[in-house]
Design a protein around this motif. Structure first.
Motif, PDB file in Angstrom:
ATOM      1  N   ASP A 106       1.106  -1.501   0.502  1.00  0.00           N
ATOM      2  CA  ASP A 106      -0.181   0.285   0.270  1.00  0.00           C
ATOM      3  C   ASP A 106       1.528   1.356   0.397  1.00  0.00           C
ATOM      4  O   ASP A 106       1.239   1.617   0.739  1.00  0.00           O
ATOM      5  CB  ASP A 106      -0.521  -0.396   1.111  1.00  0.00           C
ATOM      6  CG  ASP A 106      -1.864   0.916   1.072  1.00  0.00           C
ATOM      7  OD1 ASP A 106      -2.013   1.650   0.256  1.00  0.00           O
ATOM      8  OD2 ASP A 106      -2.850   0.337   2.453  1.00  0.00           O
ATOM      9  N   ALA A 155      -0.686   5.762   3.781  1.00  0.00           N
ATOM     10  CA  ALA A 155      -0.098   5.693   2.769  1.00  0.00           C
ATOM     11  C   ALA A 155      -1.726   6.038   2.066  1.00  0.00           C
ATOM     12  O   ALA A 155      -2.906   6.490   2.008  1.00  0.00           O
ATOM     13  CB  ALA A 155      -0.759   4.198   2.572  1.00  0.00           C
ATOM     14  N   SER A 158      -5.106   4.768  -0.141  1.00  0.00           N
ATOM     15  CA  SER A 158      -5.982   4.486   0.983  1.00  0.00           C
ATOM     16  C   SER A 158      -5.914   5.269   2.616  1.00  0.00           C
ATOM     17  O   SER A 158      -7.357   5.050   3.347  1.00  0.00           O
ATOM     18  CB  SER A 158      -5.739   3.113   1.438  1.00  0.00           C
ATOM     19  OG  SER A 158      -4.620   2.729   1.978  1.00  0.00           O
ATOM     20  N   ALA A 398      -4.414  -3.117  -2.555  1.00  0.00           N
ATOM     21  CA  ALA A 398      -3.502  -1.538  -1.923  1.00  0.00           C
ATOM     22  C   ALA A 398      -4.967  -0.620  -2.221  1.00  0.00           C
ATOM     23  O   ALA A 398      -5.174   0.044  -1.752  1.00  0.00           O
ATOM     24  CB  ALA A 398      -2.788  -1.137  -2.654  1.00  0.00           C
TER      25      ALA A 398
END
Length: 429
Positions: A106, A155, A158, A398
């Protein structure tokens, strides 16, 4: 110690040493007078601090490095020409000579591409994990050749939060370094070194500069990791480039102690590969830093409002924003991000690619731009832009599907941004 806002304006710069200029001057000089033969020799060997050639160090860039090191709580920093230069230099410096990196899937697309496809061409390989917070999964991949663990603190796109403290403890039990990318939060929202990170990298292009007008990156060293612990021959092997005044080769660990990593970055990577931060870009970044707390605080407030609103909008099936407080990472957000997780969020919509295109094309305030952290609000489809080079399986792991849209919230009024998204989404269906 002065407060964060004070350091963002004053740290790392002495006006008296710069003809009393209140703002850091732009030193547009390729080289600097060595003054005499002995000083020239010592500057070239790294024995004396100072400036000889702007490919290695420059006074404007030096002020930026000192300021960011102060804001992150590191012993020093090296500024480079882009965020990806910071990421690749840090990973290569740790992994030199056949090392392995354990990393989250990710990550920003170019980081995944570097670790999975490009760095292996240089003998540095990556072991990817689906969940960087699964200590059993990470620990099982640490072997005798492992040099570092790499993750983004928040990340992209996300907004998953890395649980830094136990990850650092795991890394240190095995004698490997924890390298984190802190681009999204900036040091205003998170100082990873306080939780055990060894090396912190940034794309200063993003929130630190904050106006989308200067490309740059920086590597910050906590100064605590033992690079002479037996895993990193590059730090204990004598090097002619830093020979002492008698001509005897010495190692980076022996010569520079707690700054061995930064000095190797500067003397080997920056000097040899040449991804040099320009004085003008450093100046623009310093200007951006002066308003970092005010900008990011406003962007977090607006991003939270926008994310909450999107959870109630028709055709939006999921909102990714760890700062909402209703995610499985609620406790991590409270621990690491009491001021918020940043200005980036993403959301999934139903329908197909044509709906996504109509949303992107239908916004009026949001600019369709592959950047984050700007004063302007930005929108992009990661699968086609920021993560297009990532293999589909890794992208999906991811959470980057074809129907994902990423936002970077700027400084516009929240009501105007919400209205813009509402009309663009409604018009797309």
């Amino acid at each position: 110690m002065a407060g964060f806002g004070t350091q963002a304006i004053h740290a790392g710069y002495d006006a008296k040493g710069n003809d009393d200029a209140v703002s850091v001057p732009i030193y547009a000089s390729a080289a600097f007078d060595l003054e005499n033969a002995v000083r020239g020799r010592d500057l070239a060997a790294g024995i004396e601090n100072g400036f000889e050639y702007s490919r290695v160090a420059n006074p404007t860039v030096d002020a930026l490095e000192r300021r960011i090191a102060a804001l992150e709580g590191g012993v020093g920093a090296v500024a480079v020409s882009s965020g990806m230069a910071a990421v690749t230099y840090a990973l290569m410096c740790a992994g030199e000579g056949g090392g392995r990196i354990v990393a989250s899937r990710d990550l920003y697309g170019a980081s995944v591409d570097a670790l999975g496809d490009f760095l292996p061409q240089f003998g540095i390989h990556c072991d990817f994990v689906d969940d960087i917070n699964d200590l059993d999964e990470v620990g099982a991949l640490i072997g005798p050749d492992t040099r570092a663990i790499f993750a983004e603190t928040v990340a992209n796109p996300s907004t998953r939060i890395t649980d830094i403290e136990p990850l650092a403890a795991l890394a240190h039990r095995h004698g490997v370094a924890l390298i984190v990318d802190n681009t999204i939060p900036t040091p205003y929202l998170l100082r990873p070194i306080e939780f055990g990170a060894d090396i912190v990298v940034h794309s200063t292009t993003k929130g630190i500069t904050g106006h989308g007008n200067a490309i740059g990156g920086v590597i910050v060293d906590a100064g605590r990791f033992d690079w002479a612990n037996g895993r990193f021959a590059q730090f204990t092997t004598p090097q002619q480039v830093i020979a002492d005044e008698t001509g005897r080769s010495v190692s980076f660990a022996a010569r520079f102690a707690d700054q061995a990593f930064l000095r190797r970055i500067r003397i080997k990577y920056l000097r040899t590969f040449g991804a040099v931060a320009s004085p003008f870009n450093a100046y623009l970044t310093l200007l951006g830093l002066e308003t970092l707390p005010q900008r990011v605080a406003r962007q977090v407030e607006t991003a939270t409002r926008v994310a909450r609103h999107l959870t109630r909008v028709a055709h939006v099936v999921k909102v990714n924003y760890s700062g909402l407080g209703n995610t499985p990472q609620f406790a991590l957000a409270a621990k690491y991000f009491p001021r918020g997780v940043g200005q980036v969020l993403s959301f999934l919509v139903d329908g197909d690619a044509s709906n996504v295109r109509r949303i992107l094309d239908g916004t009026r305030l949001f600019s369709y731009v592959p950047n984050i952290g700007d004063a302007r609000s930005l929108i992009v489809d990661p699968a086609n832009i920021t993560h297009r080079e990532v293999p589909a399986q890794t992208r999906l792991a991811a959470g980057v599907s074809d129907n994902l849209i990423r936002l970077s919230i700027g400084l516009e009024d929240a009501d105007d941004l919400i209205a813009d998204l509402d009309q663009a989404i409604a018009g797309a269906y």
